[in-house]
Design a protein around this motif. Structure first.
Motif, PDB file in Angstrom:
ATOM      1  N   GLY A 168       0.832  -1.239   0.099  1.00 55.77           N
ATOM      2  CA  GLY A 168       0.150   0.080  -0.115  1.00 55.77           C
ATOM      3  C   GLY A 168       0.961   1.288  -0.196  1.00 55.77           C
ATOM      4  O   GLY A 168       0.332   2.403  -0.202  1.00 55.77           O
ATOM      5  N   ARG A 169       2.090   1.283   0.207  1.00 56.44           N
ATOM      6  CA  ARG A 169       2.856   2.433   0.224  1.00 56.44           C
ATOM      7  C   ARG A 169       3.082   2.963  -1.253  1.00 56.44           C
ATOM      8  O   ARG A 169       2.934   2.374  -2.382  1.00 56.44           O
ATOM      9  N   LEU A 170       2.914   4.349  -1.004  1.00 54.36           N
ATOM     10  CA  LEU A 170       2.738   5.098  -2.509  1.00 54.36           C
ATOM     11  C   LEU A 170       4.089   5.851  -2.713  1.00 54.36           C
ATOM     12  O   LEU A 170       4.932   6.216  -2.079  1.00 54.36           O
ATOM     13  N   THR A 171       4.282   5.809  -4.379  1.00 54.37           N
ATOM     14  CA  THR A 171       5.445   6.683  -4.907  1.00 54.37           C
ATOM     15  C   THR A 171       5.175   7.500  -5.870  1.00 54.37           C
ATOM     16  O   THR A 171       3.962   7.083  -6.426  1.00 54.37           O
ATOM     17  N   ARG A 172       5.364   8.715  -6.307  1.00 55.67           N
ATOM     18  CA  ARG A 172       5.013   9.390  -7.011  1.00 55.67           C
ATOM     19  C   ARG A 172       5.312   8.817  -8.600  1.00 55.67           C
ATOM     20  O   ARG A 172       6.062   8.239  -8.780  1.00 55.67           O
ATOM     21  N   ARG A 173       4.471   9.402  -9.601  1.00 53.86           N
ATOM     22  CA  ARG A 173       4.469   8.933 -10.856  1.00 53.86           C
ATOM     23  C   ARG A 173       5.749   9.668 -11.428  1.00 53.86           C
ATOM     24  O   ARG A 173       6.040  10.929 -11.115  1.00 53.86           O
ATOM     25  N   PRO A 174       6.819   8.812 -12.060  1.00 50.87           N
ATOM     26  CA  PRO A 174       7.965   9.445 -12.599  1.00 50.87           C
ATOM     27  C   PRO A 174       7.560  10.344 -13.858  1.00 50.87           C
ATOM     28  O   PRO A 174       6.378  10.279 -14.442  1.00 50.87           O
ATOM     29  N   GLU A 175       8.378  11.442 -13.797  1.00 49.03           N
ATOM     30  CA  GLU A 175       8.248  12.321 -14.745  1.00 49.03           C
ATOM     31  C   GLU A 175       7.994  12.081 -16.119  1.00 49.03           C
ATOM     32  O   GLU A 175       8.801  10.999 -16.691  1.00 49.03           O
ATOM     33  N   ARG A 176       7.054  12.402 -16.828  1.00 54.67           N
ATOM     34  CA  ARG A 176       6.625  12.075 -18.380  1.00 54.67           C
ATOM     35  C   ARG A 176       6.451  10.577 -18.502  1.00 54.67           C
ATOM     36  O   ARG A 176       6.320  10.140 -19.454  1.00 54.67           O
ATOM     37  N   LYS A 177       5.991  10.047 -17.401  1.00 57.11           N
ATOM     38  CA  LYS A 177       5.645   8.599 -17.438  1.00 57.11           C
ATOM     39  C   LYS A 177       4.307   8.263 -16.673  1.00 57.11           C
ATOM     40  O   LYS A 177       3.953   8.935 -15.888  1.00 57.11           O
ATOM     41  N   PRO A 178       3.393   7.324 -17.101  1.00 58.84           N
ATOM     42  CA  PRO A 178       2.164   7.143 -16.535  1.00 58.84           C
ATOM     43  C   PRO A 178       2.436   6.386 -15.300  1.00 58.84           C
ATOM     44  O   PRO A 178       3.427   5.700 -14.805  1.00 58.84           O
ATOM     45  N   ALA A 179       1.292   6.601 -14.551  1.00 57.55           N
ATOM     46  CA  ALA A 179       1.092   5.884 -13.346  1.00 57.55           C
ATOM     47  C   ALA A 179      -0.320   5.304 -13.281  1.00 57.55           C
ATOM     48  O   ALA A 179      -1.312   5.995 -13.822  1.00 57.55           O
ATOM     49  N   PRO A 180      -0.638   4.152 -12.601  1.00 57.43           N
ATOM     50  CA  PRO A 180      -1.896   3.495 -12.615  1.00 57.43           C
ATOM     51  C   PRO A 180      -2.916   4.201 -11.882  1.00 57.43           C
ATOM     52  O   PRO A 180      -4.148   3.858 -11.905  1.00 57.43           O
ATOM     53  N   PHE A 181      -2.472   4.929 -10.715  1.00 52.00           N
ATOM     54  CA  PHE A 181      -3.772   5.590  -9.956  1.00 52.00           C
ATOM     55  C   PHE A 181      -3.745   6.944  -9.896  1.00 52.00           C
ATOM     56  O   PHE A 181      -2.795   7.593  -9.860  1.00 52.00           O
ATOM     57  N   VAL A 182      -4.937   7.459  -9.838  1.00 47.36           N
ATOM     58  CA  VAL A 182      -5.224   9.030  -9.449  1.00 47.36           C
ATOM     59  C   VAL A 182      -5.737   9.168  -8.045  1.00 47.36           C
ATOM     60  O   VAL A 182      -6.743   8.305  -7.613  1.00 47.36           O
ATOM     61  N   TYR A 183      -5.446  10.185  -7.634  1.00 47.33           N
ATOM     62  CA  TYR A 183      -6.057  10.680  -6.416  1.00 47.33           C
ATOM     63  C   TYR A 183      -7.568  10.875  -6.642  1.00 47.33           C
ATOM     64  O   TYR A 183      -7.825  11.705  -7.367  1.00 47.33           O
ATOM     65  N   ALA A 184      -8.461  10.424  -5.516  1.00 45.87           N
ATOM     66  CA  ALA A 184      -9.703  10.293  -5.781  1.00 45.87           C
ATOM     67  C   ALA A 184     -10.402  11.631  -4.964  1.00 45.87           C
ATOM     68  O   ALA A 184     -11.678  11.409  -4.702  1.00 45.87           O
ATOM     69  N   GLY A 185      -9.709  12.312  -4.285  1.00 42.26           N
ATOM     70  CA  GLY A 185     -10.187  13.601  -3.704  1.00 42.26           C
ATOM     71  C   GLY A 185     -10.656  13.442  -2.010  1.00 42.26           C
ATOM     72  O   GLY A 185     -11.344  14.197  -1.580  1.00 42.26           O
ATOM     73  N   LEU A 186     -10.191  12.208  -1.684  1.00 39.42           N
ATOM     74  CA  LEU A 186     -10.492  11.626   0.056  1.00 39.42           C
ATOM     75  C   LEU A 186      -9.439  11.154   0.620  1.00 39.42           C
ATOM     76  O   LEU A 186      -8.635  10.190  -0.154  1.00 39.42           O
ATOM     77  N   HIS A 187      -8.946  11.470   1.705  1.00 38.82           N
ATOM     78  CA  HIS A 187      -7.938  10.863   2.453  1.00 38.82           C
ATOM     79  C   HIS A 187      -7.978  11.084   3.863  1.00 38.82           C
ATOM     80  O   HIS A 187      -8.847  11.885   4.438  1.00 38.82           O
ATOM     81  N   VAL A 188      -7.152  10.336   4.496  1.00 40.83           N
ATOM     82  CA  VAL A 188      -7.263  10.443   6.164  1.00 40.83           C
ATOM     83  C   VAL A 188      -5.710  10.962   6.139  1.00 40.83           C
ATOM     84  O   VAL A 188      -4.981  10.644   5.628  1.00 40.83           O
ATOM     85  N   LEU A 189      -5.547  12.120   7.237  1.00 48.69           N
ATOM     86  CA  LEU A 189      -4.462  12.674   7.234  1.00 48.69           C
ATOM     87  C   LEU A 189      -4.120  13.095   9.043  1.00 48.69           C
ATOM     88  O   LEU A 189      -5.270  12.882   9.649  1.00 48.69           O
ATOM     89  N   HIS A 190      -2.909  12.921   9.430  1.00 48.14           N
ATOM     90  CA  HIS A 190      -2.702  13.022  10.701  1.00 48.14           C
ATOM     91  C   HIS A 190      -2.063  14.330  10.987  1.00 48.14           C
ATOM     92  O   HIS A 190      -1.134  14.826  10.220  1.00 48.14           O
ATOM     93  N   PRO A 191      -2.513  15.433  12.019  1.00 50.27           N
ATOM     94  CA  PRO A 191      -1.791  16.468  12.256  1.00 50.27           C
ATOM     95  C   PRO A 191      -0.445  16.549  12.514  1.00 50.27           C
ATOM     96  O   PRO A 191       0.126  17.608  12.020  1.00 50.27           O
ATOM     97  N   ARG A 192       0.104  15.391  12.709  1.00 49.03           N
ATOM     98  CA  ARG A 192       1.758  15.470  13.128  1.00 49.03           C
ATOM     99  C   ARG A 192       2.297  15.873  11.713  1.00 49.03           C
ATOM    100  O   ARG A 192       3.420  16.422  11.729  1.00 49.03           O
ATOM    101  N   LEU A 193       1.775  15.430  10.737  1.00 46.13           N
ATOM    102  CA  LEU A 193       2.347  15.682   9.220  1.00 46.13           C
ATOM    103  C   LEU A 193       2.619  17.225   9.118  1.00 46.13           C
ATOM    104  O   LEU A 193       3.429  17.627   8.224  1.00 46.13           O
TER     105      LEU A 193
END
Length: 256
Positions: A168-193
């Motif tokens: 489940g760990r995420l990495t960014r799409r490399p520049e000018r290359k495709p990635a299979p997943f799109v952020y869907a506008g919902l997430h959970v975030l911890h304030p410590r970040l």
């Protein structure tokens, strides 16, 4: 065990940040006189659909940030019983990260949902917000993003946002290359970040990158349908598709 429990256990996240301050430039002329979250999809404002789902998921308080035509949003939402609405005013736009940082005193010390005020989706067998809450593991994660496979993202034509490892760990799409997943506008975030975050305007992308560098940015694959509502033309197409998905006939109109 942390106060949020362990991953996979039934739990409730009781607060949410709803991002609703933007100008919705690509949705003009529909946003010339009203903010994008108040635009109806199949007769119901996008922000009302979102808040209804947050309430169903157990969210008790939602902070809505206000800037562009914020008085309209305030008037529309201030009488809403569930979830209880708090407002965070922005004299100038602070972007997604700066806006959330400004609202942080209202969001408490535990993990919270962050949702785009214009996100449109259909749930799979289990509601997406409940799945996010159940998958959240504060011992391993600082952010947990709902992701839609790009191949199934209605109206989306980009290269994608993330790659996801088997754990489940995420990495960014490399520049000018495709990635299979799109952020869907919902997430959970911890304030410590937000520790060490800059003042003023900045994007939540900056914090996601920080979490990714620490190996604490995770994703969850959405099990239902997701819709990109970026332009008036796209809005019409999404409404036709939703009508079909919810039991109607698909009208193959030209979207104009």
């Amino acid at each position: 065990m942390s106060r949020n429990g362990r991953a996979g256990e039934a739990r409730t996240i009781t607060r949410a940040m709803v991002l609703a301050a933007g100008r919705g430039e690509r949705m003009r002329p529909l946003t010339d006189e009203r903010p994008k979250p108040l635009i109806p999809v199949r007769g119901v404002a996008m922000i009302d659909q979102l808040l209804d789902r947050l309430a169903e998921a157990g969210v008790e308080e939602a902070v809505v940030n206000l800037h562009y035509l914020g008085d309209q949003l305030r008037a529309h939402l201030q009488g809403r019983p569930r979830p209880h609405i708090l407002f965070s005013e922005e004299e100038s736009l602070l972007d997604t990260g700066g806006g959330t940082l400004r609202a942080l005193p209202l969001l408490g010390e535990s993990a919270f949902f962050v949702a785009n005020g214009d996100v449109v989706w259909l749930d799979g067998p289990k509601p997406a917000l409940q799945r996010l809450a159940a998958a959240w593991d504060p011992e391993r994660m600082d952010a947990l993003l709902l992701l839609q496979p790009g191949s199934g993202a209605f109206g989306y034509d980009g290269l994608g946002d993330f790659r996801m490892a088997p754990d489940g760990r995420l990495t960014r799409r490399p520049e000018r290359k495709p990635a299979p997943f799109v952020y869907a506008g919902l997430h959970v975030l911890h304030p410590r970040l937000f520790e060490g975050a800059p003042q003023g305007a900045f994007s939540l992308n900056r914090l996601w990158d920080k979490a990714a560098e620490a190996g604490r940015l995770f994703g969850l694959r959405h099990e239902g349908a997701w819709y990109h509502v970026g332009t008036p033309r796209a809005l019409k197409a999404v409404e036709r598709e939703l009508a079909f998905e919810l039991g109607g006939w698909r009208d193959e109109g030209n979207g104009s």
